[in-house]
Motif scaffolding. Structure first.
Motif, PDB file in Angstrom:
ATOM      1  N   GLY A  26      -3.917  13.658  -9.888  1.00 47.69           N
ATOM      2  CA  GLY A  26      -4.906  13.071  -8.996  1.00 47.69           C
ATOM      3  C   GLY A  26      -5.098  13.944  -7.776  1.00 47.69           C
ATOM      4  O   GLY A  26      -4.438  14.980  -7.611  1.00 47.69           O
ATOM      5  N   PRO A  27      -5.973  13.542  -6.860  1.00 50.19           N
ATOM      6  CA  PRO A  27      -6.256  14.348  -5.673  1.00 50.19           C
ATOM      7  C   PRO A  27      -5.113  14.351  -4.663  1.00 50.19           C
ATOM      8  O   PRO A  27      -4.411  13.351  -4.506  1.00 50.19           O
ATOM      9  N   VAL A  28      -4.936  15.466  -4.003  1.00 47.69           N
ATOM     10  CA  VAL A  28      -3.981  15.547  -2.900  1.00 47.69           C
ATOM     11  C   VAL A  28      -4.535  14.722  -1.735  1.00 47.69           C
ATOM     12  O   VAL A  28      -5.714  14.843  -1.389  1.00 47.69           O
ATOM     13  N   PRO A  29      -3.733  13.862  -1.117  1.00 47.10           N
ATOM     14  CA  PRO A  29      -4.254  13.045  -0.015  1.00 47.10           C
ATOM     15  C   PRO A  29      -4.603  13.892   1.201  1.00 47.10           C
ATOM     16  O   PRO A  29      -3.963  14.918   1.475  1.00 47.10           O
ATOM     17  N   ALA A  30      -5.626  13.462   1.926  1.00 46.93           N
ATOM     18  CA  ALA A  30      -6.024  14.142   3.157  1.00 46.93           C
ATOM     19  C   ALA A  30      -5.346  13.453   4.335  1.00 46.93           C
ATOM     20  O   ALA A  30      -5.406  12.224   4.455  1.00 46.93           O
ATOM     21  N   PRO A  31      -4.700  14.201   5.215  1.00 47.74           N
ATOM     22  CA  PRO A  31      -4.037  13.563   6.354  1.00 47.74           C
ATOM     23  C   PRO A  31      -5.041  12.997   7.349  1.00 47.74           C
ATOM     24  O   PRO A  31      -6.060  13.607   7.641  1.00 47.74           O
ATOM     25  N   LYS A  32      -4.727  11.795   7.876  1.00 50.82           N
ATOM     26  CA  LYS A  32      -5.514  11.208   8.953  1.00 50.82           C
ATOM     27  C   LYS A  32      -5.197  11.955  10.257  1.00 50.82           C
ATOM     28  O   LYS A  32      -4.268  12.761  10.301  1.00 50.82           O
ATOM     29  N   PRO A  33      -5.936  11.679  11.329  1.00 55.43           N
ATOM     30  CA  PRO A  33      -5.700  12.416  12.574  1.00 55.43           C
ATOM     31  C   PRO A  33      -4.267  12.384  13.083  1.00 55.43           C
ATOM     32  O   PRO A  33      -3.804  13.341  13.712  1.00 55.43           O
TER      33      PRO A  33
END
Length: 332
Positions: A26-33
């Motif tokens: 699956g996709p690598v998660p994108a970090p929130k700010p």
């Protein structure tokens, strides 16, 4: 540092037994700010993971549906609000979910450095147990030097962490476990007394060991028939702290008169629904008061077994068998 677009993680399409845990892409998660993105090297396995897999502990709103509440690895990216960590730092973290994967996004305030000399497996075994024990036994249970703690389930990850921390902070420790081998392990890691609940009446033993005075704090993860006996086992101004109900029963027929007569406090908590700020505050106390002890080698995690990420089902089977002493960790 190059970050791929996809990763391997452990998927659960439906609630069920360990066999529902399968490797997927699956996709690598994108970090929130306020997040860091961790390339996971190891992930701890915990009872809440089992409960979530069974459909009994759904993730809170906004949390990753992927299992896994503690990880260790390297920071490979971070949100624009993060100043405490740099890319390349080795961290372990209390995750809100998503740990059974090659990459995991975690609020930066929930991260801690690897203690001196630790590898990823040792570091991954720390967050869930240390956060839970500190918040419940010390913050809510107010365990102090010279007091006596009764810790149930002493041979598991939570139990052994609680025993070692209570001992390190100068408390007397009485614990329960389900075999002579497990009791011996509890004593080896700092318990003053260990009671085999399968062969002894633990409440009677607690009364004998405390000369009828009772203990100051009980840390209970069993529930059911233990509830009434816990109340009887507490001394004046005693505190009973619930962190789980492994026997499945949250209801008990108990005499609550001792609560008034001995000024008892009954409380408890779960970690996952706490806010990022609350978890960050616990992390700050751990870094100040517990991490120096880990750095100095005064105590540390007890690793029972490791499994590759793709064998998460086998790790869950071991945890449900209760044959382990200490932590079970996935390697990534």
């Amino acid at each position: 540092m190059s970050i791929p677009q996809t990763m391997t993680f452990v998927k659960t399409d439906a609630a069920g037994g360990p066999e529902v845990l399968v490797a997927a892409t699956g996709p690598v998660p994108a970090p929130k700010p306020d997040d860091v993105l961790i390339r996971v090297r190891a992930a701890g396995v915990n009872r809440p993971d089992v409960a979530q897999r069974q459909g009994n502990y759904p993730p809170p709103p906004g949390a990753s549906p992927i299992l896994g509440l503690e990880v260790a690895g390297e920071v490979v990216a971070k949100g624009d609000q993060v100043t405490a960590w740099a890319v390349g730092d080795h961290v372990c973290a209390l995750a809100n979910g998503g740990g059974y994967a090659e990459y995991c996004a975690v609020p930066a305030t929930q991260c801690l450095p690897w203690p001196k000399g630790y590898d990823a497996v040792q570091a991954a075994a720390l967050p869930e147990t240390c956060f839970t024990v500190w918040a419940n036994l010390f913050q809510m249970g107010r365990l102090a030097k010279g007091e006596t703690a009764l810790i149930h389930g002493g041979s598991g990850g939570i139990g052994l962490t609680a025993i070692q921390l209570a001992h390190a902070f100068g408390a007397r420790v009485i614990t329960t476990a389900g075999s002579d081998e497990k009791c011996a392990a509890c004593r080896r890691f700092g318990a003053d007394e260990a009671i085999n609940y399968r062969t002894q009446d633990w409440a009677a033993e607690v009364k004998r060991l405390t000369e009828g005075k009772g203990v100051n704090v009980v840390l209970d993860m069993v529930g059911g028939p233990y509830i009434a006996k816990n109340i009887r086992s507490l001394g004046m101004d005693g505190r009973l702290v619930f962190i789980a109900f492994l026997q499945g029963s949250r209801v008990a027929d108990a005499d609550f008169m001792p609560v008034m007569l001995r000024r008892l406090t009954i409380t408890g908590s779960t970690m996952r629904p706490r806010t990022t700020a609350q978890k960050g505050a616990i992390a700050g106390e751990l870094r100040a008061r517990v991490w120096p002890m880990l750095d100095a080698g005064r105590f540390g995690p007890v690793i029972h077994a490791t499994f590759p990420l793709a064998q998460a089902a086998a790790a869950h089977r071991l945890m449900e068998s209760s044959q382990h002493i200490g932590k079970i960790v996935l390697t990534v």
